[in-house]
Design a protein around this motif. Structure first.
Motif, PDB file in Angstrom:
ATOM      1  N   GLN A 184      11.960 -13.644   5.264  1.00  0.00           N
ATOM      2  CA  GLN A 184      10.875 -13.088   4.946  1.00  0.00           C
ATOM      3  C   GLN A 184      10.821 -11.769   4.525  1.00  0.00           C
ATOM      4  OE1 GLN A 184       9.641 -11.806   9.411  1.00  0.00           O
ATOM      5  NE2 GLN A 184       8.116 -13.586   9.045  1.00  0.00           N
ATOM      6  N   LEU A 185       9.613 -11.877   3.760  1.00  0.00           N
ATOM      7  CA  LEU A 185       9.313 -10.689   2.663  1.00  0.00           C
ATOM      8  C   LEU A 185       8.921  -9.233   3.366  1.00  0.00           C
ATOM      9  CD1 LEU A 185       7.648 -12.352  -0.296  1.00  0.00           C
ATOM     10  CD2 LEU A 185      10.204 -11.816   0.084  1.00  0.00           C
ATOM     11  N   PRO A 186       9.107  -8.296   2.970  1.00  0.00           N
ATOM     12  CA  PRO A 186       8.608  -6.995   3.517  1.00  0.00           C
ATOM     13  C   PRO A 186       6.982  -7.284   3.536  1.00  0.00           C
ATOM     14  CG  PRO A 186      10.379  -6.349   1.941  1.00  0.00           C
ATOM     15  CD  PRO A 186      10.139  -7.882   1.788  1.00  0.00           C
ATOM     16  N   ARG A 187       6.188  -6.742   4.413  1.00  0.00           N
ATOM     17  CA  ARG A 187       4.930  -6.738   4.493  1.00  0.00           C
ATOM     18  C   ARG A 187       4.202  -6.463   3.135  1.00  0.00           C
ATOM     19  NH1 ARG A 187       1.941  -4.311   9.058  1.00  0.00           N
ATOM     20  NH2 ARG A 187       3.203  -5.549  10.194  1.00  0.00           N
ATOM     21  N   LEU A 188       3.201  -7.101   2.433  1.00  0.00           N
ATOM     22  CA  LEU A 188       2.740  -6.676   1.177  1.00  0.00           C
ATOM     23  C   LEU A 188       1.215  -6.328   1.480  1.00  0.00           C
ATOM     24  CD1 LEU A 188       3.932  -9.392  -1.201  1.00  0.00           C
ATOM     25  CD2 LEU A 188       4.840  -7.052  -1.235  1.00  0.00           C
ATOM     26  N   SER A 189       0.655  -5.207   0.620  1.00  0.00           N
ATOM     27  CA  SER A 189      -0.698  -4.827   0.769  1.00  0.00           C
ATOM     28  C   SER A 189      -1.291  -5.396  -0.552  1.00  0.00           C
ATOM     29  CB  SER A 189      -0.749  -3.358   0.964  1.00  0.00           C
ATOM     30  OG  SER A 189      -2.172  -3.059   1.330  1.00  0.00           O
ATOM     31  N   LEU A 190      -2.289  -6.190  -0.276  1.00  0.00           N
ATOM     32  CA  LEU A 190      -2.848  -6.650  -1.599  1.00  0.00           C
ATOM     33  C   LEU A 190      -4.330  -6.346  -1.859  1.00  0.00           C
ATOM     34  CD1 LEU A 190      -1.564 -10.417  -0.850  1.00  0.00           C
ATOM     35  CD2 LEU A 190      -0.416  -8.774  -2.358  1.00  0.00           C
ATOM     36  N   GLU A 191      -4.565  -6.338  -3.132  1.00  0.00           N
ATOM     37  CA  GLU A 191      -6.067  -6.125  -3.549  1.00  0.00           C
ATOM     38  C   GLU A 191      -6.986  -6.873  -2.976  1.00  0.00           C
ATOM     39  OE1 GLU A 191      -5.852  -5.444  -7.641  1.00  0.00           O
ATOM     40  OE2 GLU A 191      -4.815  -3.706  -7.466  1.00  0.00           O
ATOM     41  N   ASN A 192      -6.746  -8.332  -3.236  1.00  0.00           N
ATOM     42  CA  ASN A 192      -7.695  -9.366  -3.026  1.00  0.00           C
ATOM     43  C   ASN A 192      -6.871 -10.619  -2.586  1.00  0.00           C
ATOM     44  OD1 ASN A 192      -9.833 -11.218  -2.687  1.00  0.00           O
ATOM     45  ND2 ASN A 192     -10.455 -10.956  -4.825  1.00  0.00           N
ATOM     46  N   PRO A 193      -6.666 -10.647  -1.296  1.00  0.00           N
ATOM     47  CA  PRO A 193      -5.799 -12.098  -0.699  1.00  0.00           C
ATOM     48  C   PRO A 193      -6.433 -13.165  -0.950  1.00  0.00           C
ATOM     49  CG  PRO A 193      -5.989 -10.134   1.162  1.00  0.00           C
ATOM     50  CD  PRO A 193      -6.811  -9.967  -0.199  1.00  0.00           C
ATOM     51  N   GLY A 194      -7.858 -13.216  -1.203  1.00  0.00           N
ATOM     52  CA  GLY A 194      -8.605 -14.616  -1.392  1.00  0.00           C
ATOM     53  C   GLY A 194      -8.539 -15.082  -2.648  1.00  0.00           C
TER      54      GLY A 194
END
Ligand SMILES: Cc1cc2nc3c(=O)[nH]c(=O)nc-3n(C[C@H](O)[C@H](O)[C@H](O)COP(=O)(O)OP(=O)(O)OC[C@H]3O[C@@H](n4cnc5c(N)ncnc54)[C@H](O)[C@@H]3O)c2cc1C
Length: 279
Positions: free
Chosen positions: A216-226
């Protein structure tokens, strides 16, 4: 067939009986759906087999307030008939298992977990969902987080003489799942699998089939998951590159190839979660 080459089958009706057989002969083969065990018998004519199919509750699905309990002998076909929201990810996995109706009706979730083939789907889903594996052995029962259950290729942390007797899947209140996998051919086992758990712009990715055990990767905060931006794609790729894993290689694909495709499969899983597709 002589007595020395005859396979002996036990079909215990209780867990105590099953554990007693295992205690007497730790080399005996546990059979759930037997899709892996049966071919092994061609090479082990004198094997002792413990068929767990008659154990109470071994193939049932029970819903509680905060979790869904699966008997380890729940088949892919049973999962596909269930409508439990907590099992959505596992249902998608079940629908994508190759091998046709034979494997879907005979293969079980617990059998796949205990087999622990790196190139498979179920282990990644169990780790992604935060499932708890329940084992029973001579010294009683114990619970093992799925993330600790898969030790290495084809090896779990079950002890000799222990049986997997249950799998608990937590019920989640929010978030969306996405799932993707890459096959080398329509009927192949997977060479890269990703499950994305998305909440707002935050994603937790679990990757499998590319190394000995899912990670499992550390949680990522993304700009645009879609529709991942270039920065999002870089973040996913970097997180995978930084993961302390040894890339898996088998007859299906090289380690290098798996390393190259893992970020692509992971990115697709995130997008599926955001668009609520594929699940
Ligand atoms: C043609 C084909 C296509 C396939 N395609 C895919 C695919 O696309 N993706 C994928 O992930 N998998 C795939 N599989 C693998 C399939 O998912 C597994 O074979 C199946 O799930 C194993 O379950 P089973 O109940 O038959 O296991 P079994 O053969 O009963 O057991 C497997 C192993 O686990 C042990 N075991 C089983 N239950 C327990 C228990 N309760 N406690 C302790 N040990 C236990 C057994 O002793 C054995 O070592 C495919 C298999 C085939 C043959």
């Amino acid at each position: 067939v002589t007595a020395a080459t005859a396979t002996r089958f036990h079909v215990p009706a209780t867990l105590d009986e099953a554990l007693a057989v295992l205690r007497n002969d730790p080399t005996c083969l546990v059979a759930s759906g037997a899709t892996v065990v049966l071919p092994l018998l061609a090479e082990r004519l004198d094997a002792v087999v413990v068929d767990i199919s008659a154990l109470p509750g071994i193939a049932s699905i029970t819903v509680a307030a905060d979790h869904v309990a699966l008997g380890p002998a729940v088949t892919y076909a049973t999962l596909l008939r269930s409508s439990e929201p907590a099992l959505a990810l596992l249902r998608t996995v079940a629908g994508g298992i190759t091998g046709g109706p034979q494997i879907r009706t005979q293969g079980t979730v617990g059998g796949s977990a205990c087999y622990a083939n790196p190139a498979s789907d179920v282990p990644t889903a169990l780790v992604a969902m935060g499932a708890t594996m329940v084992a029973a052995g001579a010294s009683g029962r114990r619970e093992i987080p799925a993330s600790d259950f898969f030790r290495s290729a084809f090896t779990t942390t079950l002890l000799p003489g222990e049986l997997l007797i249950g799998i608990r899947v937590p019920v989640r209140q929010h978030g969306a799942w996405g799932h993707d996998k890459l096959l080398t051919a329509a009927g192949s086992w997977p060479i890269a699998v990703a499950a994305a758990s998305l909440s707002g712009n935050e994603v937790t990715l679990t990757i499998g089939a590319v190394c000995e055990r899912p990670f499992q990767l550390p949680r990522l905060s993304l700009e645009n998951p879609g529709h991942l931006s270039p920065a999002d794609e870089t973040a996913v790729r970097a997180a995978i590159e930084e993961a302390p894993i040894a890339w898996w290689q088998d007859e299906l694909a090289s380690a290098e190839y798996r390393q190259r495709v893992a970020p692509v499969v992971a990115a697709r899983a995130v997008q599926y979660a955001a668009r609520k597709e594929n699940l």
